[in-house]
Design a protein around this motif. Structure first.
Motif, PDB file in Angstrom:
ATOM      1  N   TYR A 197       0.830  -1.201   0.000  1.00 18.87           N
ATOM      2  CA  TYR A 197       0.000   0.000   0.000  1.00 18.87           C
ATOM      3  C   TYR A 197       0.865   1.253   0.000  1.00 18.87           C
ATOM      4  O   TYR A 197       0.564   2.235  -0.695  1.00 18.87           O
ATOM      5  CB  TYR A 197      -0.919  -0.023   1.225  1.00 18.87           C
ATOM      6  N   LEU A 198       1.951   1.228   0.761  1.00 18.13           N
ATOM      7  CA  LEU A 198       2.876   2.363   0.765  1.00 18.13           C
ATOM      8  C   LEU A 198       3.489   2.565  -0.620  1.00 18.13           C
ATOM      9  O   LEU A 198       3.645   3.701  -1.086  1.00 18.13           O
ATOM     10  CB  LEU A 198       3.979   2.132   1.799  1.00 18.13           C
ATOM     11  N   VAL A 199       3.837   1.455  -1.278  1.00 18.14           N
ATOM     12  CA  VAL A 199       4.395   1.542  -2.631  1.00 18.14           C
ATOM     13  C   VAL A 199       3.362   2.145  -3.582  1.00 18.14           C
ATOM     14  O   VAL A 199       3.691   2.997  -4.421  1.00 18.14           O
ATOM     15  CB  VAL A 199       4.838   0.148  -3.126  1.00 18.14           C
ATOM     16  N   ALA A 200       2.106   1.712  -3.446  1.00 15.70           N
ATOM     17  CA  ALA A 200       1.048   2.242  -4.320  1.00 15.70           C
ATOM     18  C   ALA A 200       0.840   3.737  -4.082  1.00 15.70           C
ATOM     19  O   ALA A 200       0.681   4.514  -5.037  1.00 15.70           O
ATOM     20  CB  ALA A 200      -0.252   1.474  -4.084  1.00 15.70           C
ATOM     21  N   LEU A 201       0.857   4.152  -2.824  1.00 11.75           N
ATOM     22  CA  LEU A 201       0.649   5.570  -2.515  1.00 11.75           C
ATOM     23  C   LEU A 201       1.776   6.444  -3.037  1.00 11.75           C
ATOM     24  O   LEU A 201       1.575   7.642  -3.278  1.00 11.75           O
ATOM     25  CB  LEU A 201       0.524   5.765  -0.997  1.00 11.75           C
ATOM     26  N   ALA A 202       2.952   5.858  -3.236  1.00 11.81           N
ATOM     27  CA  ALA A 202       4.068   6.634  -3.778  1.00 11.81           C
ATOM     28  C   ALA A 202       3.748   7.176  -5.168  1.00 11.81           C
ATOM     29  O   ALA A 202       4.376   8.146  -5.620  1.00 11.81           O
ATOM     30  CB  ALA A 202       5.330   5.775  -3.832  1.00 11.81           C
ATOM     31  N   SER A 203       2.756   6.594  -5.828  1.00  9.91           N
ATOM     32  CA  SER A 203       2.371   7.063  -7.166  1.00  9.91           C
ATOM     33  C   SER A 203       1.783   8.463  -7.127  1.00  9.91           C
ATOM     34  O   SER A 203       1.680   9.128  -8.166  1.00  9.91           O
ATOM     35  CB  SER A 203       1.357   6.090  -7.788  1.00  9.91           C
ATOM     36  N   PHE A 204       1.373   8.924  -5.950  1.00 10.94           N
ATOM     37  CA  PHE A 204       0.904  10.309  -5.841  1.00 10.94           C
ATOM     38  C   PHE A 204       2.030  11.293  -6.127  1.00 10.94           C
ATOM     39  O   PHE A 204       1.788  12.428  -6.529  1.00 10.94           O
ATOM     40  CB  PHE A 204       0.351  10.572  -4.433  1.00 10.94           C
ATOM     41  N   TRP A 205       3.275  10.860  -5.905  1.00  5.42           N
ATOM     42  CA  TRP A 205       4.417  11.745  -6.100  1.00  5.42           C
ATOM     43  C   TRP A 205       5.268  11.347  -7.309  1.00  5.42           C
ATOM     44  O   TRP A 205       6.043  12.147  -7.799  1.00  5.42           O
ATOM     45  CB  TRP A 205       5.301  11.739  -4.852  1.00  5.42           C
ATOM     46  N   LEU A 206       5.128  10.117  -7.773  1.00  3.39           N
ATOM     47  CA  LEU A 206       5.911   9.632  -8.908  1.00  3.39           C
ATOM     48  C   LEU A 206       5.047   9.616 -10.171  1.00  3.39           C
ATOM     49  O   LEU A 206       3.855   9.330 -10.119  1.00  3.39           O
ATOM     50  CB  LEU A 206       6.423   8.210  -8.638  1.00  3.39           C
ATOM     51  N   LEU A 207       5.659   9.912 -11.293  1.00  2.00           N
ATOM     52  CA  LEU A 207       4.932   9.827 -12.553  1.00  2.00           C
ATOM     53  C   LEU A 207       4.610   8.379 -12.912  1.00  2.00           C
ATOM     54  O   LEU A 207       3.582   8.083 -13.511  1.00  2.00           O
ATOM     55  CB  LEU A 207       5.751  10.474 -13.680  1.00  2.00           C
ATOM     56  N   ASP A 208       5.507   7.476 -12.557  1.00  2.30           N
ATOM     57  CA  ASP A 208       5.321   6.059 -12.851  1.00  2.30           C
ATOM     58  C   ASP A 208       5.866   5.252 -11.678  1.00  2.30           C
ATOM     59  O   ASP A 208       7.056   5.320 -11.372  1.00  2.30           O
ATOM     60  CB  ASP A 208       6.050   5.676 -14.142  1.00  2.30           C
ATOM     61  N   GLY A 209       4.991   4.505 -11.015  1.00  2.00           N
ATOM     62  CA  GLY A 209       5.399   3.750  -9.843  1.00  2.00           C
ATOM     63  C   GLY A 209       5.841   2.333 -10.138  1.00  2.00           C
ATOM     64  O   GLY A 209       6.120   1.562  -9.205  1.00  2.00           O
ATOM     65  N   SER A 210       5.928   1.956 -11.420  1.00  2.00           N
ATOM     66  CA  SER A 210       6.258   0.571 -11.761  1.00  2.00           C
ATOM     67  C   SER A 210       7.674   0.199 -11.315  1.00  2.00           C
ATOM     68  O   SER A 210       7.922  -0.930 -10.894  1.00  2.00           O
ATOM     69  CB  SER A 210       6.106   0.342 -13.266  1.00  2.00           C
TER      70      SER A 210
END
Length: 265
Positions: A162-175
């Motif tokens: 979930y923390l990794v997924a939420l990082a997408s709020f700040w990253l253009l691409d969370g893959s």
């Protein structure tokens, strides 16, 4: 309660992918044989490596295969959908729901994990038990503690993902971050090699990291490496990491929500 409804809906959703489930069972079983025979050769040379007998080591292999999809040991686990909704902005709709975002996805993940545990976990474990001499407990109480440990491990896994997924709020691409997270989980959970095998201080440190709560602890409970006080400490260790990660996820979610509001989401 809506949490139960969300979990049940997620269970039914993943139950519809019968072909994918069958393919996953086949893949897990084949991979289990490859790792198991590797462990047979390794433990033939080092019979008590990590404090495990060969039967315990082989049981560890098949527990890993049984939990591979349920505990998302290679990452993912359905939270890629949340990452995509964040990327597209559809998460704004989720925030308007009369339900907490974190609890919603936790309930959905538990439903998914339940289906994967039954659909992709039981058969590989059964095949492994038929072919190899596994150290499986004969009493129902140990199996009950094991299932509780598995549940706590899945909560810890969700907290990390979930923390990794939420990082997408700040990253253009969370893959990229998801890939790194998956690799870390594979190594530090004990999926590739039990953490007790690692020598010295490094072995002690990796057993204190949250990934150890996902696989190492449940496997140790099942094979009898944790009992009595050690069992209780293992469950407390899992619960503590689960609570800490959920709390951290709550803080990050709050910060991310403010970010959405600032940008007009």
């Amino acid at each position: 309660m809506w949490c139960v409804a969300v979990a049940a809906g997620s269970f039914r959703r993943y139950a519809t992918y019968r072909v994918a489930t069958a393919a996953g069972v086949f893949t897990n079983t084949v991979f289990g044989f490859i790792v198991a025979y590797t462990f047979v050769a390794l433990w033939a040379e080092r019979p008590h490596l990590g404090g495990y007998g060969q039967a315990q080591a082989l049981t560890f292999v098949w527990v890993a295969q049984a939990l591979l999809a349920a505990a998302a040991l290679m990452g993912g686990g359905g939270l890629e959908e949340l990452q995509e909704r964040i990327r597209t902005g559809d998460v704004a709709v989720d925030l308007y729901r009369p339900a907490d975002l974190q609890l919603w996805w936790l309930a959905a993940d538990l439903g998914r994990a339940g289906m994967q545990l039954i659909g992709r976990g039981v058969v590989p474990m059964a095949v492994g038990a038929l072919v190899f001499p596994l150290a499986l407990p004969g009493d129902a109480l140990t199996w009950g503690w094991f299932l509780l440990s598995v549940l706590l491990g899945i909560v810890v896994s969700f907290g990390l993902r979930y923390l990794v997924a939420l990082a997408s709020f700040w990253l253009l691409d969370g893959s990229g971050l998801s890939l790194i997270s998956g690799l870390a989980c594979m190594f530090f959970s004990g999926m590739l090699l039990p953490l007790r095998v690692f020598p010295g201080g490094f072995g002690e440190v990796v057993q204190l990291l949250p990934w150890a709560a996902i696989l190492q602890v449940p496997a140790d409970v099942l094979i009898g490496a944790r009992s009595g006080g050690a069992l209780l400490r293992g469950l407390v260790f899992q619960a503590a990491w689960g609570a800490a990660l959920l709390a951290l996820g709550r803080l990050v979610q709050s910060a991310a929500t403010r970010r959405v509001v600032v940008h007009g989401g």
